[in-house]
Design a protein around this motif. Sequence first.
Motif, PDB file in Angstrom:
ATOM      1  N   PRO A  73      60.664  -6.585 -56.652  1.00 53.83           N
ATOM      2  CA  PRO A  73      60.732  -7.523 -57.775  1.00 53.83           C
ATOM      3  C   PRO A  73      61.598  -6.979 -58.907  1.00 53.83           C
ATOM      4  O   PRO A  73      61.481  -5.814 -59.302  1.00 53.83           O
ATOM      5  CB  PRO A  73      59.274  -7.657 -58.210  1.00 53.83           C
ATOM      6  N   ASP A  74      62.446  -7.845 -59.452  1.00 49.84           N
ATOM      7  CA  ASP A  74      63.327  -7.430 -60.550  1.00 49.84           C
ATOM      8  C   ASP A  74      62.574  -7.168 -61.849  1.00 49.84           C
ATOM      9  O   ASP A  74      63.094  -6.487 -62.736  1.00 49.84           O
ATOM     10  CB  ASP A  74      64.372  -8.517 -60.825  1.00 49.84           C
ATOM     11  N   VAL A  75      61.375  -7.729 -61.995  1.00 49.86           N
ATOM     12  CA  VAL A  75      60.692  -7.664 -63.287  1.00 49.86           C
ATOM     13  C   VAL A  75      60.379  -6.241 -63.727  1.00 49.86           C
ATOM     14  O   VAL A  75      60.211  -5.993 -64.925  1.00 49.86           O
ATOM     15  CB  VAL A  75      59.380  -8.487 -63.267  1.00 49.86           C
ATOM     16  N   PHE A  76      60.327  -5.293 -62.790  1.00 50.42           N
ATOM     17  CA  PHE A  76      59.981  -3.923 -63.160  1.00 50.42           C
ATOM     18  C   PHE A  76      61.215  -3.097 -63.561  1.00 50.42           C
ATOM     19  O   PHE A  76      61.078  -2.032 -64.153  1.00 50.42           O
ATOM     20  CB  PHE A  76      59.246  -3.241 -62.010  1.00 50.42           C
ATOM     21  N   SER A  77      62.394  -3.565 -63.223  1.00 48.36           N
ATOM     22  CA  SER A  77      63.644  -2.930 -63.682  1.00 48.36           C
ATOM     23  C   SER A  77      64.707  -4.024 -63.773  1.00 48.36           C
ATOM     24  O   SER A  77      65.625  -4.078 -62.967  1.00 48.36           O
ATOM     25  CB  SER A  77      64.081  -1.825 -62.704  1.00 48.36           C
ATOM     26  N   PRO A  78      64.549  -4.921 -64.747  1.00 50.44           N
ATOM     27  CA  PRO A  78      65.431  -6.092 -64.844  1.00 50.44           C
ATOM     28  C   PRO A  78      66.844  -5.711 -65.262  1.00 50.44           C
ATOM     29  O   PRO A  78      67.068  -4.642 -65.853  1.00 50.44           O
ATOM     30  CB  PRO A  78      64.756  -6.945 -65.922  1.00 50.44           C
TER      31      PRO A  78
END
Length: 333
Positions: free
Chosen positions: A78-83
């Motif tokens: 998921p991108d949310v942890f390293s956007p």
Amino acid sequence: MIHIRLDGRALARTRLAVSPLHEVVSALYLLTRSPGAVPWPYTDWAGRARAVLRDDPRFQPLHLYRVLYGSRHERPTPDVFSPPPSSPGPTIADELDGLRATPPELVRAQLAKHYPEGVPAALAPYRADPAAALDRLATAVEAFWRVAMAPYWPAMRTALDEEVLARSRSLATAGPGAVLGELRGQVQWKPPVLGLIKPVESAVDATGRRLLLVPVLFAQDMLMCSTDDPEVLMVSYQARGAGVLAASRPESRADDRLALLAGPARAAVLRALTAPATTTGLARELGLAPSTVSQHLATLLAAGLVERHRARNAVLYALTPDATILLRLLAGA
């Protein structure tokens, strides 16, 4: 390998950005991937960072990145942890504010997309209460940044600014294809596909998206590719200049023919110019006085081995074709 298909629109919208958060994530991956000795130029930094991380409960949330990126059998995450960075040069505070402000529904949607069989135990708190879990993660990253990254950041930022300056010049004069063909690390550019060498096979269609390139000094072989943002496809790559993290330069080998011919310092300057750089940037990376670097550059310029280019308010030095041939002949570079 990850195969990223880029169309003309994606290439035309190629941009570059610096990301302190991605430096942190890549640095933590480096420590996880190399549990023993860490290669130069990260050896000294790794020793200090491990001393900081050891037995300190503040950093427990950082275990998330080990779960996401620590396996050799990598999968899209998921991108949310390293956007992707939202601006060309955000501070770590900017990126952590963005991390904390991530909508809970976006976190849950990405977790459901990437883990249809159920999320790992380490990710369960992010599904149950995304806001609280992301706040704990951002606080841990902030603490790690202060003690392990901030002392190095001024020199790192200078090196990254030089990387962006050099790539931006190449982007303006030769086009995005030339920039992609010059990227360091496990990257292959075979138009219209950008390949990231990974232990998995997957394909990403970036048609119509904006390509964002993020140089990372800690990248090594950790190439990150964002896949969730419908507007931006981010690819990180190994930036030149990681030598600013080292306390000292490695000693020249006795069989180093380039050093025997040109002297160790001048040979180091030549090798460091595999990407264009300024006098100040070279001095920082090589641990030499700017005046010493200037003298070597003047000699190399007179010998026809380097050339000068002006980019904005800076003067960049780059290898000539003759110098590239010399490096290949004498150094196997």
